[in-house]
Design an enzyme around this catalytic site. Structure first.
Site, short mmCIF file in Angstrom:
data_model
loop_
_atom_site.label_atom_id
_atom_site.label_comp_id
_atom_site.label_asym_id
_atom_site.label_seq_id
_atom_site.Cartn_x
_atom_site.Cartn_y
_atom_site.Cartn_z
N LYS A 33 7.43 1.14 -13.01
CA LYS A 33 8.19 2.37 -12.72
C LYS A 33 9.67 2.22 -13.03
O LYS A 33 10.25 3.06 -13.72
CB LYS A 33 8.00 2.76 -11.24
CG LYS A 33 6.57 3.03 -10.83
CD LYS A 33 6.44 3.32 -9.35
CE LYS A 33 6.85 2.19 -8.44
NZ LYS A 33 6.03 0.97 -8.55
N SER A 48 5.65 6.19 -3.32
CA SER A 48 5.53 7.51 -2.69
C SER A 48 4.24 8.25 -3.05
O SER A 48 4.28 9.42 -3.44
CB SER A 48 6.74 8.37 -3.04
OG SER A 48 7.92 7.73 -2.60
#
Length: 185
Positions: free
Chosen positions: A25, A95
């Site tokens: 990420k 998340s």
């Protein structure tokens, strides 16, 4: 009054890069931000690791679902605040909660959800923070994707499957192309 409305900055957008720990990420976010800045776009990068420190949630070892969900919603609200000022926000965060994905789709301007889908065996091989090793040794609990259930996005705008032959530049190009198609008339 009309003059004031026309002087407002254009709405920004949020590129929400998600996936499990070690998926890449931050690497994708950094490369994307560099490309966008190189094109002259006002962009802010947010990283879940740094945000946990900013929000005083550094000890992730004792964060169950409720605490992580609350933190993710705070990230989303920060993204909205920044994007409402006309900047592109690129956030790299796990998340993985349905509630967050839904909130983002409803509230974030120009929202683009990018899922980095990397097999668990590859994540364990990479393990840049030692999370999987520490989990296996019994030193960590509430690890997303292991003993803490995650909600993968049901319909991410971009679902990027792991391909060891695909360079990071190709992933950046895929995101840029998607951003371009969303803003084209």
């Amino acid at each position: 009054m009309a003059a004031a409305a026309s002087s407002l900055p254009p709405p920004g957008r949020v590129v929400w890069i998600t996936g499990l720990s070690g998926a890449g990420k931050s690497t994708l976010a950094e490369a994307l931000v560099s490309t966008l800045r190189g094109a002259g776009e006002p962009v802010v990068m947010l990283d879940g690791d740094a945000l946990r420190e900013v929000f005083g949630a550094v000890d992730a070892q004792h964060h169950g679902r409720a605490a992580r969900l609350g933190l993710a919603l705070r990230y989303a609200q920060l993204c909205k605040t920044l994007a409402d000022q006309g900047v592109t926000v690129v956030i790299a965060t796990i998340s993985l909660f349905t509630e967050v994905h839904a909130w983002n789709r409803q509230h974030l301007p120009g929202y683009v959800e990018v899922l980095l889908d990397v097999p668990l065996a590859e994540l364990r091989r990479r393990d840049p923070k030692g999370i999987y090793r520490r989990f296996d040794a019994g030193e960590l609990q509430d690890v997303a994707g292991l003993d803490l259930a995650v909600d993968l996005p049901s319909a991410p705008h971009l679902h990027l499957l792991h391909d060891p032959a695909r360079p990071i530049s190709a992933l950046v190009d895929a995101v840029i192309q998607h951003l371009h198609t969303r803003t084209s008339p």
